[in-house]
Write a protein that holds these residues in place. Structure first.
Motif, PDB file in Angstrom:
ATOM      1  N   GLN A 570      44.266  68.829  86.217  1.00 50.62           N
ATOM      2  CA  GLN A 570      45.116  68.352  85.136  1.00 50.62           C
ATOM      3  C   GLN A 570      44.355  68.536  83.831  1.00 50.62           C
ATOM      4  N   ARG A 571      45.071  68.800  82.774  1.00 50.56           N
ATOM      5  CA  ARG A 571      44.359  69.034  81.518  1.00 50.56           C
ATOM      6  C   ARG A 571      45.179  68.557  80.328  1.00 50.56           C
ATOM      7  N   ARG A 572      44.462  68.286  79.286  1.00 49.42           N
ATOM      8  CA  ARG A 572      45.075  67.860  78.032  1.00 49.42           C
ATOM      9  C   ARG A 572      44.660  68.850  76.953  1.00 49.42           C
ATOM     10  N   TYR A 573      45.627  69.353  76.240  1.00 51.02           N
ATOM     11  CA  TYR A 573      45.365  70.346  75.190  1.00 51.02           C
ATOM     12  C   TYR A 573      44.716  69.671  73.986  1.00 51.02           C
ATOM     13  N   LYS A 574      43.627  70.234  73.530  1.00 51.84           N
ATOM     14  CA  LYS A 574      42.946  69.708  72.351  1.00 51.84           C
ATOM     15  C   LYS A 574      42.882  70.808  71.296  1.00 51.84           C
ATOM     16  N   ALA A 575      43.640  70.621  70.217  1.00 56.52           N
ATOM     17  CA  ALA A 575      43.678  71.640  69.153  1.00 56.52           C
ATOM     18  C   ALA A 575      42.340  71.722  68.444  1.00 56.52           C
ATOM     19  N   ASP A 576      41.977  72.933  68.052  1.00 55.62           N
ATOM     20  CA  ASP A 576      40.753  73.124  67.270  1.00 55.62           C
ATOM     21  C   ASP A 576      40.941  72.559  65.869  1.00 55.62           C
ATOM     22  N   VAL A 577      39.830  72.287  65.232  1.00 53.01           N
ATOM     23  CA  VAL A 577      39.860  71.798  63.853  1.00 53.01           C
ATOM     24  C   VAL A 577      39.048  72.739  62.982  1.00 53.01           C
ATOM     25  N   GLY A 578      39.261  72.621  61.667  1.00 49.74           N
ATOM     26  CA  GLY A 578      38.505  73.450  60.735  1.00 49.74           C
ATOM     27  C   GLY A 578      38.971  74.888  60.744  1.00 49.74           C
ATOM     28  N   PRO A 579      38.086  75.819  60.399  1.00 51.29           N
ATOM     29  CA  PRO A 579      38.468  77.234  60.260  1.00 51.29           C
ATOM     30  C   PRO A 579      39.105  77.827  61.509  1.00 51.29           C
ATOM     31  N   LYS A 580      38.718  77.361  62.702  1.00 54.31           N
ATOM     32  CA  LYS A 580      39.307  77.906  63.928  1.00 54.31           C
ATOM     33  C   LYS A 580      40.828  77.736  63.940  1.00 54.31           C
ATOM     34  N   GLN A 581      41.309  76.677  63.304  1.00 55.32           N
ATOM     35  CA  GLN A 581      42.738  76.374  63.308  1.00 55.32           C
ATOM     36  C   GLN A 581      43.554  77.438  62.584  1.00 55.32           C
TER      37      GLN A 581
END
Length: 733
Positions: A570-581
């Protein structure tokens, strides 16, 4: 029964003719239920054809392309290069004229999207409009071909073909390590690696003499098929599944064929046999791919040995430089004598050495794992009767290319390898199908720059495909590609320099009636941008886009709970922050089973199979994505801040500035009136509800310059959202 459908010269022995004249409804062809009836004249023609020897040409796609010279045209002034002569000759035969040239703004926007996947800047547009030299257009073409973003644009299409994704696809759809392969493709296109070499490195880079690190990375192509890491998986079954996947992709990418149809029986429409299918499987029998049955897991990423750790090209140079310095300091320390002075120097040098080693460790830590191909002793390959992996009664086959096509020089004398297969694809000496491979690829280049292939079925040039509308032109392009030593940039420049490419995409009513799908190329094409470009365009216009090349895949904003049904693990999506976004869509994490909703809304493929052409739909989901996806809302807010800071003067003047940035043109009077009314209306609404205004402009993580009036920023965000949502904004004209 042993009867032959056609016996050349013998009407009585030809079963086909018996079937078309019989009175037996069970035997009659075409069958009565088809409601198709041959006329007496048609039957007589078929009898005559058989009696005269039943001579017929090979299917066009299996005939080596030939150069026969450009056709004659009446209008000698219109064309720019020989491509135009073929287009014009056909139009003149049809009684048609080419469309007028597109205006210069449309041309530079078209070129920018087609060659880099990004919109031109307002400064680039101004420079082109001001340049009245005879070669102004060519200078733009050359500049864009040299852009580092050219490789990204070309790679995006190639990754669809080879089904590049960040996950395994089956069962738990776990992540796997492959992103360095994507960077290899980008770098290859930017370096203008010749297509024949590009082919060899991906299919057999590990077998090349003195195989380099990049050539090993290239063999990740062989590892990108879908795999299962389920505990109860049957290895023998999945080896058969993997083999079929590989042959389907190989034939789709390089041959424009559907060899997957021959997995269980001889192909019904093309000359591929089951034996051909499994003989191609045998080329891949040396790939060490069974390890994951023993070592694969539900971890993220899963283990897919063999894998290697790879630094980016820039980091490799940096690491080598640091290693040289480290050795130098170690040598200096070793050479120091005894004494107080030497001791102090040793301390100083040791500190510097420690710092260098620390920096080197950081660089090495940035290395990424990637799947590669390692050749082992080939496993035995049999023809599987009806494709049944449990049936071992089929004959054992050795690596061989389809029997009806030209054969390699050493065929039958030794065991052929993947390198032999790759070389066969690009040879044009009668021992390969280089001309056929070239025709497949140039047909796809035409699709990229005109919206539809010269032969429309990009994934099937066989019996179920479509004969090319401009057949001679397609053959000449293929020959030119080979003559030009497989130079992709040279071919791209040839196409975009043509007058046909420069035409307006607006056709008159008569042209639309005669040729609604623009197969005759009497105008240019117009289509919605691909999913990644839609996103990139919004980020570029706003000023948010991070233009770095390469690196790990990134995770943009995504709806909460989208992965709730994913298991193992099972997994939970974690959005990138900063320039990666705010990186380009090319670098977005590609989850095969749960493709990012934005990509899905704009018709990106899951990349479970080879995708030579994306559909283009127009749905409410796409409109809602443009309006509400956090990335687009954030881009609108940052664009609004730019409008306030960089746009000067009145509301109308700022709207004009925004149009120039977003669409590279001035707004019409009507457009200015509508957006002015929108701005003033929303400004009044937000001033009445300060909470709503603050909430509207505070979403997302992108920094916005402090000190801007929050009510104006919210109102200008509404204007920016409108501009980024226009059909014109997401359309390549």
């Amino acid at each position: 029964s042993g009867d032959r459908a056609i016996v050349p010269g013998d009407v009585g022995a030809s079963e086909m003719l018996k079937r078309i004249v019989t009175d037996d409804a069970e035997e009659l062809m075409p069958p009565p239920k088809s409601r198709k009836v041959l006329t007496g004249k048609q039957k007589a023609l078929l009898k005559r054809w058989v009696s005269e020897g039943a001579v017929y040409a090979k299917h066009w796609a299996y005939v080596e392309p030939k150069w026969v010279g450009s056709p004659k045209v009446k209008d000698l002034k219109w064309g720019v290069n020989w491509v135009d002569r073929f287009i014009l000759a056909r139009l003149e035969r049809e009684g048609l004229r080419p469309s007028a040239d597109a205006d210069r703004v449309t041309l530079i926007r078209r070129l920018s999207f087609d060659l880099t996947g990004l919109p031109p800047t307002s400064a680039e547009v101004k420079a082109f409009l001001a340049d009245r030299s005879a070669n102004a257009y060519e200078k733009v073409v050359d500049r864009l071909l040299k852009s580092k973003h050219y490789g990204e644009r070309m790679a995006a299409y190639w990754l669809d073909l080879v089904r590049f994704a960040d996950t395994v696809g089956y069962h738990g759809d776990q992540d796997h390590n492959i992103s360095p392969y994507r960077d290899y493709v980008i770098n290859a296109f930017n370096a203008n690696m010749r297509f024949d070499q590009f082919t060899k490195e991906q299919l057999a880079g590990d077998l090349l003499k003195g195989s380099t690190l990049d050539q090993k990375v290239a063999t990740g192509y062989n590892r990108m098929l879908q795999t299962s890491h389920e505990g109860g998986v049957q290895p023998k079954e999945y080896l058969a599944i993997y083999a079929a996947d590989r042959v389907r992709n190989f034939s789709g990418v390089w041959l424009g064929g559907t060899m997957g149809c021959a997995q269980c029986h001889d192909h019904k429409y093309d000359p591929y046999s089951m034996r051909d299918f499994y003989s191609l499987v045998a080329f891949y029998a040396d790939i060490d791919e069974a390890q994951h049955f023993r070592r694969g897991s539900n971890s993220l990423p899963t283990r897919r040995p063999p894998e290697i750790r790879v630094l980016s090209k820039e980091d490799r140079v940096l690491a080598a430089s640091l290693e040289k310095k480290i050795k130098g300091f170690e040598a200096l320390i070793k050479a120091l004598g005894k004494g107080k002075s030497a001791g102090q120097t040793r301390v100083t040098l040791s500190k510097k050495l420690k710092a260098l080693k620390g920096e080197h460790a950081k660089v090495m830590k940035r290395g990424r794992m990637t799947m590669v191909t390692v050749s082992i002793k080939p496993r035995v390959i049999r023809v599987l009767p009806r494709g049944n992996w449990l049936d071992d009664s089929g004959e054992i086959v050795q690596p061989a290319v389809p029997s009806f096509l030209p054969q390699p020089a050493d065929a039958g004398k030794r065991r052929l390898t993947r390198l032999d297969l790759a070389e066969w694809l690009v040879k044009t000496d009668g021992r390969g199908v280089g001309g056929l491979t070239a025709r497949v690829y140039v047909n796809r280049l035409w699709y990229m720059f005109f919206g539809v292939g010269l032969s429309k079925r990009l994934d099937d040039l066989g019996g179920q495909g479509e004969p090319p509308v401009h057949g001679a032109l397609l053959d000449h392009l293929a020959v030119e590609f080979v003559r030009g030593k497989w130079d992709v940039k040279r071919m791209v420049k040839l196409l975009v320099m043509s007058r046909a490419y420069r035409q307006s995409s607006v056709g008159d009513s008569r042209l639309k009636e005669i040729d609604p799908y623009n197969r005759l190329v009497a105008r240019q094409g117009r289509w919605r941008l691909p999913a990644e470009m839609v996103r990139d365009n919004a980020l570029a216009v706003s000023g948010l886009l991070v233009r770095d090349i390469g690196g790990p895949s990134v995770k943009p904003y995504q709806p909460a709970g989208y992965y709730q049904h994913m298991n193992f693990p099972q997994r939970r999506y974690k959005a990138d922050v900063g320039p990666k976004q705010w990186r380009r869509g090319l670098y977005m994490h590609w989850q095969r089973m749960f493709l990012h909703p934005m990509l899905k809304a704009f018709d990106a493929p899951s990349r479970e199979e080879c995708s030579a052409e994306r559909p283009v739909s127009n749905t409410p989901l796409a409109a809602l994505t443009l309006l509400n996806d956090p990335t687009f809302v954030e881009a609108s807010r940052v664009f609004a801040a730019r409008i306030m800071k960089e746009g000067k003067g009145t509301v109308g003047a700022r709207i004009q500035w925004a149009f120039m940035e977003g669409l590279n043109r001035k707004p019409s009077v009507r457009e200015r009136q509508i957006l002015t009314k929108l701005y003033l209306s929303h400004l009044e609404d937000f001033r009445k509800d300060a909470g709503a205004a603050k909430a509207f402009v505070s979403s997302g993580t992108a920094p916005v310059e402090k000190g801007l009036d929050v009510f104006q920023l919210a109102a200008w965000t509404s204007v920016a959202r409108t501009i980024l949502n226009l059909n014109e904004t997401i359309t390549r004209n």
